[in-house]
Design an enzyme around this catalytic site. Structure first.
Site, mmCIF file in Angstrom:
data_model
loop_
_atom_site.group_PDB
_atom_site.id
_atom_site.type_symbol
_atom_site.label_atom_id
_atom_site.label_comp_id
_atom_site.label_asym_id
_atom_site.label_seq_id
_atom_site.Cartn_x
_atom_site.Cartn_y
_atom_site.Cartn_z
ATOM 1 N N TYR A 181 0.856 -1.193 0.000
ATOM 2 C CA TYR A 181 0.000 0.000 0.000
ATOM 3 C C TYR A 181 0.887 1.236 0.000
ATOM 4 O O TYR A 181 1.916 1.285 0.689
ATOM 5 C CB TYR A 181 -0.906 0.039 1.235
ATOM 6 C CG TYR A 181 -1.670 1.349 1.354
ATOM 7 C CD1 TYR A 181 -2.912 1.499 0.761
ATOM 8 C CD2 TYR A 181 -1.110 2.445 2.012
ATOM 9 C CE1 TYR A 181 -3.592 2.708 0.831
ATOM 10 C CE2 TYR A 181 -1.791 3.654 2.085
ATOM 11 C CZ TYR A 181 -3.033 3.771 1.490
ATOM 12 O OH TYR A 181 -3.690 4.978 1.543
ATOM 13 N N GLU B 26 -3.545 7.755 -3.978
ATOM 14 C CA GLU B 26 -3.426 6.438 -3.354
ATOM 15 C C GLU B 26 -3.162 5.369 -4.407
ATOM 16 O O GLU B 26 -3.815 5.338 -5.450
ATOM 17 C CB GLU B 26 -4.706 6.123 -2.588
ATOM 18 C CG GLU B 26 -4.688 4.808 -1.839
ATOM 19 C CD GLU B 26 -5.984 4.554 -1.098
ATOM 20 O OE1 GLU B 26 -5.989 4.679 0.141
ATOM 21 O OE2 GLU B 26 -7.003 4.271 -1.765
#
Length: 387
Positions: free
Chosen positions: A108, A196
């Site tokens: 992530y 993101e």
């Protein structure tokens, strides 16, 4: 403002973020030729402004060009329902046909504004593919954070700290360093509020790719980014919010039954709180602003009343810059034009309040006056419940 995954990848690629090859289509038959060009095996991904697409059936692997057409046909036109869409779901009008890539690790990586620190923070985690909120709840120690000055970007030593924390080495580490610094530049240069990559993919060969991407942008800075404004997909936005944006109104659709029209964001939030306190539920957040004109008030009232869920209206105005008489005149004009059928509770205080009350009293309309916020909320809740 939000953009689709494929658009976020286009923006990030400009800054040097590596992304898989892919093309966007709205016609399933076109998937065959794209799959041929990409090597046969592809992933078909629904393009909607919501997460959880995979669990909702919006991301599927196709092993051949023929299968790509079949999968694209199933996804295009479906109403994708996930935790982020609500029960009504989102209609899929475009899909991204992307090359299938061998996955060795999923990480992530994301940037968001830390309002407490007054700085953007780069976050990384070994738990790629999960929602970052789930990681924070279950494995808070697994979220690595580096705050940085947007005018300087993420410093090399900060990028190395993140890479080492993720256990990267060799060529993979080098690629990660370039990618994370590029992500920080993209975030700052585009006035993003979120950038993101989840998951950030490490392939079997050690390459680092943005397998998915999400970006949102500060609406107040969009005048600097005409290229990003051109990416806006109005079909993905609430129609009431789209209409409100055309009149420079701050409007957010909610799921209650009491329409709210207030001036000032703080007072608007307090109004919603007091409605909840007295057992009701607001149908919207609507701030007409401190310098609202009469036509703007009329537009706000029309948007508010066009929502069929609204069973009563609470108008709560504190006249400072905006005058109570002007608000009252706008409400009366709009109510007459729209032939309002729902109860309207009006609480006015501040500049020209007596004149505003006179206009309302002499309008011939059935309006419920209130002197305090509590009284207004009680009357609005009772009216909505009776309706």
């Amino acid at each position: 403002m939000k953009v689709h995954e494929y658009q976020a990848k286009q923006i990030l690629a400009r800054y040097g973020v590596a992304v898989p090859r892919g093309e966007v289509i709205d016609n399933a038959a076109a998937a065959a030729a794209i799959a041929e060009r990409l090597g046969g095996r592809v992933v078909i991904k629904a393009q909607v402004h919501a997460g959880g697409r995979g669990k909702a059936g919006g991301v599927k692997l196709a092993s051949s060009p023929t299968e790509a057409v079949a999968v694209a046909s199933r996804i295009l036109g479906m109403r994708l329902v996930s935790k982020q869409t609500g029960s009504e779901g989102r209609l899929v009008q475009k899909v991204l046909v992307e090359e299938a890539v061998a996955i060795a690790r999923e990480l992530y990586l994301g940037v968001v504004l830390d309002r407490a620190a007054g700085l953007p923070v780069m976050m990384a985690s070994r738990f790629g593919g999960m929602e970052i909120e789930e990681v924070a709840a279950e494995h808070p120690e697994a979220i690595l954070k580096e705050w940085f000055d947007p005018s300087q970007g993420l410093r090399p030593y900060q990028a190395r700290k993140l890479a080492f924390g993720l256990g990267l080495a060799g060529e993979t580490l080098k690629q990660f360093l370039r990618l994370v610094e590029a992500l920080a530049r993209a975030y700052a240069d585009t006035d993003a509020s979120l950038a993101e990559i989840n998951p950030l993919l490490v392939t079997g060969e050690g390459a680092v790719l943005a397998l998915d991407a999400k970006m949102t942008f500060d609406d107040n800075a969009l005048f600097r980014h005409s290229d990003i404004v051109a990416m806006r997909d109005l079909a993905e936005e609430d129609p009431y919010e789209v209409e409100a944006s055309r009149h420079d109104l701050n409007y957010i659709k909610l799921d209650g039954s009491i329409g709210c029209m207030v001036n000032g964001a703080g007072l608007a939030m307090a109004t919603m709180d007091i409605i909840k306190h007295h057992g009701g539920a607001p149908a919207n957040f609507l701030d007409v602003g401190g310098g609202a004109s009469q036509p703007r008030v009329e537009s706000a009232f029309r948007i508010l009343l066009s929502d069929p869920a609204v069973k009563a209206v609470m108008i709560n105005i504190f006249g400072g810059i905006v005058r109570c008489d002007m608000i009252a005149a706008g409400v009366v004009t709009a109510a007459r034009k729209l032939q309002v059928k729902v109860p309207i509770v009006v609480r006015l205080q501040g500049t020209n309040v007596e004149e505003g009350k006179r206009i309302l009293a002499e309008s011939g309309l059935t309006l419920l006056p209130a002197d305090t916020m509590a009284e207004a909320a009680q009357k609005a809740v009772a009216a909505a419940q009776a309706a």
